[in-house]
Design a protein around this motif. Structure first.
Motif, PDB file in Angstrom:
ATOM      1  N   THR A 176      18.365   0.050   2.627  1.00 33.22           N
ATOM      2  CA  THR A 176      19.418  -0.925   2.845  1.00 33.22           C
ATOM      3  C   THR A 176      20.089  -0.695   4.195  1.00 33.22           C
ATOM      4  O   THR A 176      20.513  -1.639   4.857  1.00 33.22           O
ATOM      5  N   HIS A 177      20.166   0.541   4.615  1.00 28.24           N
ATOM      6  CA  HIS A 177      20.761   0.891   5.910  1.00 28.24           C
ATOM      7  C   HIS A 177      19.780   0.752   7.059  1.00 28.24           C
ATOM      8  O   HIS A 177      20.154   0.965   8.200  1.00 28.24           O
ATOM      9  N   GLY A 178      18.522   0.461   6.786  1.00 32.40           N
ATOM     10  CA  GLY A 178      17.529   0.275   7.841  1.00 32.40           C
ATOM     11  C   GLY A 178      16.617   1.467   8.052  1.00 32.40           C
ATOM     12  O   GLY A 178      15.821   1.463   8.985  1.00 32.40           O
ATOM     13  N   CYS A 179      16.705   2.495   7.209  1.00 35.76           N
ATOM     14  CA  CYS A 179      15.813   3.648   7.334  1.00 35.76           C
ATOM     15  C   CYS A 179      14.433   3.293   6.771  1.00 35.76           C
ATOM     16  O   CYS A 179      14.320   2.512   5.829  1.00 35.76           O
ATOM     17  N   ASP A 180      13.403   3.889   7.337  1.00 33.60           N
ATOM     18  CA  ASP A 180      12.040   3.630   6.883  1.00 33.60           C
ATOM     19  C   ASP A 180      11.742   4.490   5.657  1.00 33.60           C
ATOM     20  O   ASP A 180      11.819   5.711   5.721  1.00 33.60           O
ATOM     21  N   THR A 181      11.443   3.866   4.539  1.00 34.39           N
ATOM     22  CA  THR A 181      11.100   4.572   3.306  1.00 34.39           C
ATOM     23  C   THR A 181       9.817   3.975   2.748  1.00 34.39           C
ATOM     24  O   THR A 181       9.186   3.118   3.356  1.00 34.39           O
ATOM     25  N   TRP A 182       9.467   4.403   1.553  1.00 36.73           N
ATOM     26  CA  TRP A 182       8.242   3.918   0.919  1.00 36.73           C
ATOM     27  C   TRP A 182       8.432   2.531   0.329  1.00 36.73           C
ATOM     28  O   TRP A 182       7.469   1.838   0.022  1.00 36.73           O
ATOM     29  N   ARG A 183       9.648   2.048   0.165  1.00 33.22           N
ATOM     30  CA  ARG A 183       9.935   0.792  -0.516  1.00 33.22           C
ATOM     31  C   ARG A 183      10.108  -0.346   0.489  1.00 33.22           C
ATOM     32  O   ARG A 183      10.685  -0.158   1.551  1.00 33.22           O
ATOM     33  N   THR A 202       4.946 -12.978  -4.651  1.00 30.99           N
ATOM     34  CA  THR A 202       6.066 -12.365  -3.954  1.00 30.99           C
ATOM     35  C   THR A 202       6.058 -10.866  -4.251  1.00 30.99           C
ATOM     36  O   THR A 202       5.252 -10.377  -5.045  1.00 30.99           O
ATOM     37  N   LEU A 203       6.978 -10.132  -3.610  1.00 30.38           N
ATOM     38  CA  LEU A 203       7.083  -8.702  -3.885  1.00 30.38           C
ATOM     39  C   LEU A 203       7.405  -8.449  -5.354  1.00 30.38           C
ATOM     40  O   LEU A 203       6.819  -7.582  -6.001  1.00 30.38           O
ATOM     41  N   ARG A 210       0.808  -1.213   0.000  1.00 29.29           N
ATOM     42  CA  ARG A 210       0.000   0.000   0.000  1.00 29.29           C
ATOM     43  C   ARG A 210       0.845   1.269   0.000  1.00 29.29           C
ATOM     44  O   ARG A 210       0.412   2.290  -0.493  1.00 29.29           O
ATOM     45  N   LYS A 211       2.047   1.219   0.577  1.00 28.78           N
ATOM     46  CA  LYS A 211       2.907   2.402   0.600  1.00 28.78           C
ATOM     47  C   LYS A 211       3.649   2.594  -0.719  1.00 28.78           C
ATOM     48  O   LYS A 211       4.126   3.672  -1.005  1.00 28.78           O
ATOM     49  N   GLU A 212       3.768   1.529  -1.507  1.00 26.23           N
ATOM     50  CA  GLU A 212       4.542   1.598  -2.755  1.00 26.23           C
ATOM     51  C   GLU A 212       3.722   1.960  -3.977  1.00 26.23           C
ATOM     52  O   GLU A 212       4.191   2.681  -4.841  1.00 26.23           O
ATOM     53  N   GLY A 213       2.537   1.416  -4.080  1.00 24.78           N
ATOM     54  CA  GLY A 213       1.747   1.656  -5.288  1.00 24.78           C
ATOM     55  C   GLY A 213       0.349   1.111  -5.137  1.00 24.78           C
ATOM     56  O   GLY A 213      -0.077   0.699  -4.055  1.00 24.78           O
ATOM     57  N   GLU A 214      -0.377   1.102  -6.262  1.00 27.33           N
ATOM     58  CA  GLU A 214      -1.761   0.636  -6.227  1.00 27.33           C
ATOM     59  C   GLU A 214      -2.017  -0.303  -7.394  1.00 27.33           C
ATOM     60  O   GLU A 214      -1.348  -0.246  -8.430  1.00 27.33           O
ATOM     61  N   LEU A 263      11.749  -4.122   1.244  1.00 27.07           N
ATOM     62  CA  LEU A 263      12.751  -5.078   0.794  1.00 27.07           C
ATOM     63  C   LEU A 263      12.325  -6.511   1.075  1.00 27.07           C
ATOM     64  O   LEU A 263      12.712  -7.425   0.357  1.00 27.07           O
ATOM     65  N   ARG A 264      11.539  -6.707   2.130  1.00 28.85           N
ATOM     66  CA  ARG A 264      11.078  -8.038   2.491  1.00 28.85           C
ATOM     67  C   ARG A 264       9.567  -8.032   2.602  1.00 28.85           C
ATOM     68  O   ARG A 264       8.950  -6.998   2.818  1.00 28.85           O
ATOM     69  N   ASN A 265       8.985  -9.220   2.501  1.00 28.56           N
ATOM     70  CA  ASN A 265       7.536  -9.360   2.583  1.00 28.56           C
ATOM     71  C   ASN A 265       7.122  -9.324   4.058  1.00 28.56           C
ATOM     72  O   ASN A 265       6.864 -10.342   4.690  1.00 28.56           O
ATOM     73  N   THR A 266       7.096  -8.114   4.607  1.00 29.22           N
ATOM     74  CA  THR A 266       6.744  -7.908   6.008  1.00 29.22           C
ATOM     75  C   THR A 266       5.670  -6.833   6.106  1.00 29.22           C
ATOM     76  O   THR A 266       5.364  -6.152   5.135  1.00 29.22           O
TER      77      THR A 266
END
Length: 163
Positions: free
Chosen positions: A94-101, A47-48, A17-21, A103-106
């Motif tokens: 990749t560094h652990g910051c919260d963004t719109w993307r 999968t993602l 939901r944060k990435e697209g529709e 990386l894992r199915n969580t």
């Protein structure tokens, strides 16, 4: 961000939901993961990457070329000395910051809201305690009043009234 845990998504569709529709719904042959034929389960499980490749998936933020990827990186050439080649491409997630993307199915699991007293009753009452010495009275003292004691000049009419 403190207290938010990322929990593995065990459902058939990832949470994007944060990435697209999606412009239309994904057709699933089953709603279950266990006890169904293998082909049905494989067709329904996404999968993602598989959802991102669908023709009716539209991302909110898309990178057009390699320059957009480099500009979104966390690398800063003025502060980092002797950086590696891959540092140009490291993204904030990749560094652990919260963004719109993702990386894992969580999905994000927020902690329960703490109630201050252990029950939902709200505290109320006086918000501010005024000092009786800060209130301006009609005749507060001999040095501050400009009129005789007991008399006051009204600012609107200018007449003298006795209170």
């Amino acid at each position: 961000m403190s207290g938010i845990k990322q929990v593995r998504n065990k459902r058939l569709l990832p949470d994007l939901r944060k990435e697209g529709e999606l412009s239309k719904n994904i057709v699933l042959s089953t709603k279950e993961k266990h006890g169904v034929p293998v082909g049905s389960r494989l067709f329904s499980h996404h999968t993602l990457a598989s959802v991102r490749r669908l023709s009716f998936y539209h991302p909110f933020f898309s990178q057009d070329d390699n320059l957009d990827l480099i500009l979104a990186a966390t690398y800063n050439h003025s502060t980092e000395k002797f950086a590696d080649k891959e540092d140009l491409y490291l993204q904030p997630e990749t560094h652990g910051c919260d963004t719109w993307r993702r990386l894992r199915n969580t999905y994000d699991k927020r902690p329960p809201v703490m109630v201050p007293l252990g029950h939902p009753m709200k505290r109320g009452g006086i918000k501010e305690r005024r000092s009786p010495f800060s209130v301006k009275l009609m005749n507060s003292g001999v040095h501050s009043s400009q009129t005789n004691p007991g008399y006051s000049r009204q600012p609107a009419g200018g007449a003298i009234f006795f209170y």
